[in-house]
Design a protein around this motif. Structure first.
Motif, PDB file in Angstrom:
ATOM      1  N   CYS A  18       0.950  -1.244   0.125  1.00  0.00           N
ATOM      2  CA  CYS A  18      -0.174   0.319   0.034  1.00  0.00           C
ATOM      3  C   CYS A  18       0.911   1.331   0.303  1.00  0.00           C
ATOM      4  O   CYS A  18       0.412   2.572  -0.663  1.00  0.00           O
ATOM      5  CB  CYS A  18      -0.766  -0.211   0.896  1.00  0.00           C
ATOM      6  SG  CYS A  18      -2.842  -1.303   1.214  1.00  0.00           S
ATOM      7  N   CYS A  19       1.757   1.235   0.633  1.00  0.00           N
ATOM      8  CA  CYS A  19       2.572   2.562   0.676  1.00  0.00           C
ATOM      9  C   CYS A  19       3.385   2.734   0.135  1.00  0.00           C
ATOM     10  O   CYS A  19       3.093   4.230  -0.480  1.00  0.00           O
ATOM     11  CB  CYS A  19       3.519   2.064   2.471  1.00  0.00           C
ATOM     12  SG  CYS A  19       3.302   2.353   3.821  1.00  0.00           S
ATOM     13  N   ARG A  20       3.658   1.467  -1.128  1.00  0.00           N
ATOM     14  CA  ARG A  20       4.788   2.013  -2.288  1.00  0.00           C
ATOM     15  C   ARG A  20       3.848   2.082  -3.529  1.00  0.00           C
ATOM     16  O   ARG A  20       3.314   3.514  -3.732  1.00  0.00           O
ATOM     17  CB  ARG A  20       5.151   0.898  -2.892  1.00  0.00           C
ATOM     18  CG  ARG A  20       5.876   0.087  -4.295  1.00  0.00           C
ATOM     19  CD  ARG A  20       7.016   1.728  -4.371  1.00  0.00           C
ATOM     20  NE  ARG A  20       8.274   0.999  -3.583  1.00  0.00           N
ATOM     21  CZ  ARG A  20       9.408   0.363  -3.223  1.00  0.00           C
ATOM     22  NH1 ARG A  20       9.538  -0.055  -4.933  1.00  0.00           N
ATOM     23  NH2 ARG A  20      10.175   0.044  -2.986  1.00  0.00           N
ATOM     24  N   LEU A  21       2.367   1.612  -3.633  1.00  0.00           N
ATOM     25  CA  LEU A  21       1.381   2.678  -4.182  1.00  0.00           C
ATOM     26  C   LEU A  21       1.125   3.593  -4.549  1.00  0.00           C
ATOM     27  O   LEU A  21       0.771   3.827  -5.286  1.00  0.00           O
ATOM     28  CB  LEU A  21       0.168   0.878  -4.397  1.00  0.00           C
ATOM     29  CG  LEU A  21       0.852  -0.306  -5.235  1.00  0.00           C
ATOM     30  CD1 LEU A  21      -0.690  -1.176  -4.506  1.00  0.00           C
ATOM     31  CD2 LEU A  21       0.794   0.278  -6.714  1.00  0.00           C
ATOM     32  N   VAL A  22       0.673   3.599  -2.845  1.00  0.00           N
ATOM     33  CA  VAL A  22       0.680   5.791  -2.111  1.00  0.00           C
ATOM     34  C   VAL A  22       1.601   6.464  -3.090  1.00  0.00           C
ATOM     35  O   VAL A  22       1.600   7.259  -3.175  1.00  0.00           O
ATOM     36  CB  VAL A  22       0.721   5.884  -1.113  1.00  0.00           C
ATOM     37  CG1 VAL A  22       0.871   7.236  -0.763  1.00  0.00           C
ATOM     38  CG2 VAL A  22      -1.131   5.262  -0.915  1.00  0.00           C
ATOM     39  N   ARG A  24       3.310   5.866  -6.030  1.00  0.00           N
ATOM     40  CA  ARG A  24       3.298   6.554  -6.988  1.00  0.00           C
ATOM     41  C   ARG A  24       1.746   6.374  -7.106  1.00  0.00           C
ATOM     42  O   ARG A  24       1.697   6.479  -8.810  1.00  0.00           O
ATOM     43  CB  ARG A  24       3.469   4.490  -7.179  1.00  0.00           C
ATOM     44  CG  ARG A  24       4.978   4.202  -6.861  1.00  0.00           C
ATOM     45  CD  ARG A  24       5.547   3.632  -8.098  1.00  0.00           C
ATOM     46  NE  ARG A  24       7.248   3.094  -7.500  1.00  0.00           N
ATOM     47  CZ  ARG A  24       7.346   2.268  -8.589  1.00  0.00           C
ATOM     48  NH1 ARG A  24       7.097   1.327  -9.227  1.00  0.00           N
ATOM     49  NH2 ARG A  24       8.923   1.432  -7.904  1.00  0.00           N
ATOM     50  N   ASP A  25       0.850   7.489  -6.619  1.00  0.00           N
ATOM     51  CA  ASP A  25       0.109   8.338  -7.213  1.00  0.00           C
ATOM     52  C   ASP A  25      -0.879   7.337  -6.950  1.00  0.00           C
ATOM     53  O   ASP A  25      -2.150   7.982  -7.636  1.00  0.00           O
ATOM     54  CB  ASP A  25       0.553   8.848  -8.258  1.00  0.00           C
ATOM     55  CG  ASP A  25       1.529  10.097  -7.396  1.00  0.00           C
ATOM     56  OD1 ASP A  25       1.457  10.239  -5.870  1.00  0.00           O
ATOM     57  OD2 ASP A  25       2.065  10.860  -7.635  1.00  0.00           O
ATOM     58  N   TYR A  26      -1.047   6.054  -6.667  1.00  0.00           N
ATOM     59  CA  TYR A  26      -2.022   5.249  -6.907  1.00  0.00           C
ATOM     60  C   TYR A  26      -2.993   5.594  -5.466  1.00  0.00           C
ATOM     61  O   TYR A  26      -2.989   6.028  -4.739  1.00  0.00           O
ATOM     62  CB  TYR A  26      -2.101   3.893  -6.896  1.00  0.00           C
ATOM     63  CG  TYR A  26      -1.217   3.363  -8.105  1.00  0.00           C
ATOM     64  CD1 TYR A  26      -2.746   2.594  -8.653  1.00  0.00           C
ATOM     65  CD2 TYR A  26      -0.151   3.738  -8.524  1.00  0.00           C
ATOM     66  CE1 TYR A  26      -1.664   2.031 -10.242  1.00  0.00           C
ATOM     67  CE2 TYR A  26       0.287   2.397  -9.533  1.00  0.00           C
ATOM     68  CZ  TYR A  26      -0.385   2.336 -10.650  1.00  0.00           C
ATOM     69  OH  TYR A  26      -0.042   1.276 -11.661  1.00  0.00           O
ATOM     70  N   PRO A  42      -1.588   4.523   5.619  1.00  0.00           N
ATOM     71  CA  PRO A  42      -0.883   5.721   4.912  1.00  0.00           C
ATOM     72  C   PRO A  42      -2.294   6.287   5.267  1.00  0.00           C
ATOM     73  O   PRO A  42      -3.060   5.868   4.915  1.00  0.00           O
ATOM     74  CB  PRO A  42      -0.601   5.895   4.431  1.00  0.00           C
ATOM     75  CG  PRO A  42       0.329   4.604   3.589  1.00  0.00           C
ATOM     76  CD  PRO A  42      -0.450   3.704   4.955  1.00  0.00           C
ATOM     77  N   GLU A  43      -2.908   7.566   5.460  1.00  0.00           N
ATOM     78  CA  GLU A  43      -4.213   8.528   4.896  1.00  0.00           C
ATOM     79  C   GLU A  43      -4.906   8.259   4.124  1.00  0.00           C
ATOM     80  O   GLU A  43      -5.903   9.122   3.727  1.00  0.00           O
ATOM     81  CB  GLU A  43      -4.459  10.078   6.258  1.00  0.00           C
ATOM     82  CG  GLU A  43      -3.652  10.179   4.819  1.00  0.00           C
ATOM     83  CD  GLU A  43      -3.442  12.047   6.094  1.00  0.00           C
ATOM     84  OE1 GLU A  43      -4.138  12.206   7.123  1.00  0.00           O
ATOM     85  OE2 GLU A  43      -2.611  13.118   5.665  1.00  0.00           O
ATOM     86  N   GLN A  44      -4.282   7.971   2.839  1.00  0.00           N
ATOM     87  CA  GLN A  44      -4.184   8.825   1.158  1.00  0.00           C
ATOM     88  C   GLN A  44      -5.412   7.115   1.030  1.00  0.00           C
ATOM     89  O   GLN A  44      -5.617   7.531  -0.015  1.00  0.00           O
ATOM     90  CB  GLN A  44      -2.992   8.845   0.916  1.00  0.00           C
ATOM     91  CG  GLN A  44      -2.315  10.344   0.856  1.00  0.00           C
ATOM     92  CD  GLN A  44      -1.378   9.849   1.364  1.00  0.00           C
ATOM     93  OE1 GLN A  44      -1.251   9.230   2.676  1.00  0.00           O
ATOM     94  NE2 GLN A  44      -0.433  10.610   1.399  1.00  0.00           N
ATOM     95  N   THR A  45      -4.809   5.301   1.753  1.00  0.00           N
ATOM     96  CA  THR A  45      -5.952   5.108   1.553  1.00  0.00           C
ATOM     97  C   THR A  45      -6.897   4.911   2.547  1.00  0.00           C
ATOM     98  O   THR A  45      -7.205   5.573   2.897  1.00  0.00           O
ATOM     99  CB  THR A  45      -4.780   4.137   1.836  1.00  0.00           C
ATOM    100  OG1 THR A  45      -4.993   3.636   3.277  1.00  0.00           O
ATOM    101  CG2 THR A  45      -3.314   3.283   2.047  1.00  0.00           C
TER     102      THR A  45
END
Ligand code: NAD
Length: 114
Positions: A18-22, A24-26, A42-45
């Protein structure tokens, strides 16, 4: 923005994915049965509380994909479980749950996600 669905997102490997995808702006739809673990991501998930052993899990995940823009670009079938101990001593219900998480859920999500 591309959308990724990650199952087992609250676990050791899932949270790293999840952190890696976040990074990379996913847009990451983080699927797990563990609500506290989802809160640590992360709060972006986008947390998606779902139990892959329950019949309604596809509806829950599909609704999240629909809300996120109706398309899944990346599916990471990461959730998994192991029932420890000798097979002959294992409760058949536990074997069934293991097969649902490790085999059935990945196949259904792969087929059903738009
Ligand atoms: N860690 C390793 O060394 C290793 C080695 C080989 C394969 N794997 C596989 O990689 C994947 C992730 O491993 P990990 O070490 O991060 O495991 P983990 O136990 O830390 O994480 C697994 C996650 O899956 C979730 N999960 C379990 N059952 C679920 C269900 N019914 N519904 C929704 N979510 C559920 C758990 O809540 C947990 O957050 C697993 O499939 C595992 O079998 C791990």
């Amino acid at each position: 923005m591309k959308t990724a669905v990650v199952t087992g997102a609250a676990g050791a490997i899932g949270s790293a994915i999840c952190c890696r995808l976040v990074s990379r702006d996913y847009r990451v739809l983080a699927v797990d049965v563990d609500p506290e673990g989802l809160q640590r991501l992360p709060e972006q998930t986008v947390p998606v509380l779902a139990d892959l052993t329950r019949p309604d899990f596809t509806d829950v995940v599909l609704a999240a994909v629909e809300a996120a823009g109706r398309h899944c670009d990346v599916l990471v079938n990461n959730a998994g479980m192991v029932v420890p101990g000798p097979l002959e001593d294992t409760d058949p219900e536990a074997i069934h749950r293991e097969q649902l998480v490790n085999l059935y859920a990945p196949m259904v999500l792969t087929c059903r996600l738009p």
